[in-house]
Enzyme design. Structure first.
Site, PDB file in Angstrom:
ATOM      1  N   HIS A  16       0.847  -1.191   0.000  1.00 43.00           N
ATOM      2  CA  HIS A  16       0.000   0.000   0.000  1.00 43.00           C
ATOM      3  C   HIS A  16       0.885   1.245   0.000  1.00 43.00           C
ATOM      4  O   HIS A  16       0.415   2.349   0.190  1.00 43.00           O
ATOM      5  CB  HIS A  16      -0.928  -0.002   1.220  1.00 43.00           C
ATOM      6  CG  HIS A  16      -1.952  -1.106   1.174  1.00 43.00           C
ATOM      7  ND1 HIS A  16      -3.281  -0.870   0.910  1.00 43.00           N
ATOM      8  CD2 HIS A  16      -1.831  -2.445   1.314  1.00 43.00           C
ATOM      9  CE1 HIS A  16      -3.936  -2.023   0.920  1.00 43.00           C
ATOM     10  NE2 HIS A  16      -3.073  -2.998   1.171  1.00 43.00           N
ATOM     11  N   ASN A  17       2.198   1.033  -0.180  1.00 45.23           N
ATOM     12  CA  ASN A  17       3.157   2.148  -0.191  1.00 45.23           C
ATOM     13  C   ASN A  17       3.326   2.618  -1.638  1.00 45.23           C
ATOM     14  O   ASN A  17       3.877   1.901  -2.479  1.00 45.23           O
ATOM     15  CB  ASN A  17       4.477   1.614   0.416  1.00 45.23           C
ATOM     16  CG  ASN A  17       5.619   2.614   0.359  1.00 45.23           C
ATOM     17  OD1 ASN A  17       5.725   3.424  -0.558  1.00 45.23           O
ATOM     18  ND2 ASN A  17       6.493   2.531   1.347  1.00 45.23           N
ATOM     19  N   ASP A  76       9.695  -6.239   1.448  1.00 45.05           N
ATOM     20  CA  ASP A  76       9.945  -5.700   2.774  1.00 45.05           C
ATOM     21  C   ASP A  76      11.366  -5.173   2.747  1.00 45.05           C
ATOM     22  O   ASP A  76      12.300  -5.884   2.369  1.00 45.05           O
ATOM     23  CB  ASP A  76       9.758  -6.745   3.870  1.00 45.05           C
ATOM     24  CG  ASP A  76       9.486  -6.044   5.194  1.00 45.05           C
ATOM     25  OD1 ASP A  76       8.468  -5.340   5.285  1.00 45.05           O
ATOM     26  OD2 ASP A  76      10.306  -6.156   6.122  1.00 45.05           O
ATOM     27  N   GLY A 168      10.637   7.842   1.061  1.00 45.27           N
ATOM     28  CA  GLY A 168      11.250   7.395   2.320  1.00 45.27           C
ATOM     29  C   GLY A 168      12.538   8.124   2.653  1.00 45.27           C
ATOM     30  O   GLY A 168      12.598   9.357   2.653  1.00 45.27           O
ATOM     31  N   HIS A 199      18.754  -1.463  -4.148  1.00 47.20           N
ATOM     32  CA  HIS A 199      18.548  -2.738  -3.447  1.00 47.20           C
ATOM     33  C   HIS A 199      17.371  -3.494  -4.071  1.00 47.20           C
ATOM     34  O   HIS A 199      17.384  -4.706  -4.202  1.00 47.20           O
ATOM     35  CB  HIS A 199      18.292  -2.456  -1.963  1.00 47.20           C
ATOM     36  CG  HIS A 199      17.286  -1.378  -1.690  1.00 47.20           C
ATOM     37  ND1 HIS A 199      17.309  -0.168  -2.336  1.00 47.20           N
ATOM     38  CD2 HIS A 199      16.201  -1.334  -0.870  1.00 47.20           C
ATOM     39  CE1 HIS A 199      16.304   0.579  -1.912  1.00 47.20           C
ATOM     40  NE2 HIS A 199      15.612  -0.110  -1.028  1.00 47.20           N
TER      41      HIS A 199
HETATM   42  P1  IMP Z   1       8.241  -1.728   4.870  1.00 46.62           P
HETATM   43  O1  IMP Z   1       9.044  -2.615   3.998  1.00 46.62           O
HETATM   44  O2  IMP Z   1       6.949  -1.356   4.271  1.00 46.62           O
HETATM   45  O3  IMP Z   1       8.132  -2.250   6.273  1.00 46.62           O
HETATM   46  O4  IMP Z   1       8.979  -0.334   5.000  1.00 46.62           O
HETATM   47  C1  IMP Z   1      10.293  -0.148   4.641  1.00 46.62           C
HETATM   48  C2  IMP Z   1      10.636   1.316   4.718  1.00 46.62           C
HETATM   49  O5  IMP Z   1      12.013   1.436   4.359  1.00 46.62           O
HETATM   50  C3  IMP Z   1       9.910   2.143   3.687  1.00 46.62           C
HETATM   51  O6  IMP Z   1       8.686   2.600   4.129  1.00 46.62           O
HETATM   52  C4  IMP Z   1      10.915   3.279   3.439  1.00 46.62           C
HETATM   53  O7  IMP Z   1      10.831   4.286   4.358  1.00 46.62           O
HETATM   54  C5  IMP Z   1      12.242   2.591   3.626  1.00 46.62           C
HETATM   55  N1  IMP Z   1      12.734   2.260   2.286  1.00 46.62           N
HETATM   56  C6  IMP Z   1      12.675   1.080   1.639  1.00 46.62           C
HETATM   57  N2  IMP Z   1      13.161   1.178   0.403  1.00 46.62           N
HETATM   58  C7  IMP Z   1      13.516   2.471   0.255  1.00 46.62           C
HETATM   59  C8  IMP Z   1      14.051   3.189  -0.836  1.00 46.62           C
HETATM   60  O8  IMP Z   1      14.278   2.699  -1.947  1.00 46.62           O
HETATM   61  N3  IMP Z   1      14.283   4.496  -0.600  1.00 46.62           N
HETATM   62  C9  IMP Z   1      14.019   5.100   0.597  1.00 46.62           C
HETATM   63  N4  IMP Z   1      13.497   4.479   1.612  1.00 46.62           N
HETATM   64  C10 IMP Z   1      13.247   3.162   1.454  1.00 46.62           C
END
Ligand code: IMP
Length: 206
Positions: A16-17, A76, A168, A199
């Site tokens: 949902h991101n 994730d 992010g 990544h």
């Molecule tokens: P989740 O995987 O949804 O638990 O959240 C991982 C968090 O890591 C994201 O909401 C971002 O804030 C951060 N993140 C992951 N990948 C990136 C990226 O490519 N750029 C910047 N922040 C990232």
């Protein structure tokens, strides 16, 4: 171990991101896959109760695969800072959590970047600023089969944040570029340039 191949066709992006969904769509483009996001389908967002990236990625992929009866892909990811013993790591999104007005919860990335910087500053001016982003992708099929892939990109943290692209923590992350140029953050790079080295791209290539 033999991997199950992903056939061209419909694929749920179990996220949902919006920032992630945008990048995943771009990375899937060459593969003849039709991505639909979990948000578009109103699929529930499971709680990320795992303690590892793989557990959380699987949790999200399985919830969407079962909810839509279709193959689902979850990401994730997080930022691991050397001087903070790998934190925020699996809790990267949680460090951005805050209460907005009337108790509504939201995410504030500038606050989160400031929190990381504050913890680095506590260790003095010579603190090791190296960090990496990591991405774990989980593919889940409705029959219960799953596959996991991991990718990383190494770099260092800068302050103040720079750039308006990406999402992010991108404005404080400078990837170690192969041409020796270390002066741009992910948020200052064109999406194509980020996709060539991130990544997420590393995990996608695998
Ligand atoms: P989740 O995987 O949804 O638990 O959240 C991982 C968090 O890591 C994201 O909401 C971002 O804030 C951060 N993140 C992951 N990948 C990136 C990226 O490519 N750029 C910047 N922040 C990232």
């Amino acid at each position: 171990m033999t991997h199950r191949k992903l056939a061209p066709g419909k694929l749920i992006i179990a996220s949902h991101n919006q920032g992630k969904v945008r990048e995943i769509r771009a990375l899937l483009e060459p593969y003849g896959i039709e991505p639909v996001s979990a948000g578009d389908l109103d699929l529930p967002e499971p709680e990320e109760t795992g303690t590892t990236f793989a557990e959380n990625a699987l949790l999200k992929a399985r919830a969407s695969a079962e909810g839509a009866n279709c193959v689902a892909l979850a990401d994730d990811s997080g930022l691991c800072v050397a001087a903070l013993d790998g934190r925020p790591g699996v809790y990267t999104a949680d460090w951005a959590e805050r209460q907005w007005f009337e108790g509504e919860k939201g995410r504030d990335w500038y606050m989160a970047m400031g929190k990381v910087e504050g913890k680095l500053a506590e260790q003095g001016p010579d603190v090791d600023r190296s960090a990496y982003f990591t991405c774990t992708l989980a593919l889940a099929w409705p029959d219960g089969h799953s596959e996991i892939f991991e990718g990383q990109v190494h770099g260092s943290l800068v302050w103040p944040p720079r750039g308006i692209m990406g999402f992010g923590y991108d404005p404080v992350f400078q990837p170690n570029l192969q041409d020796g140029n270390h002066d741009v953050t992910f948020a200052e790079l064109d999406p194509e340039a980020k996709h060539a080295m991130s990544h997420r791209a590393d995990a996608f290539n695998k």
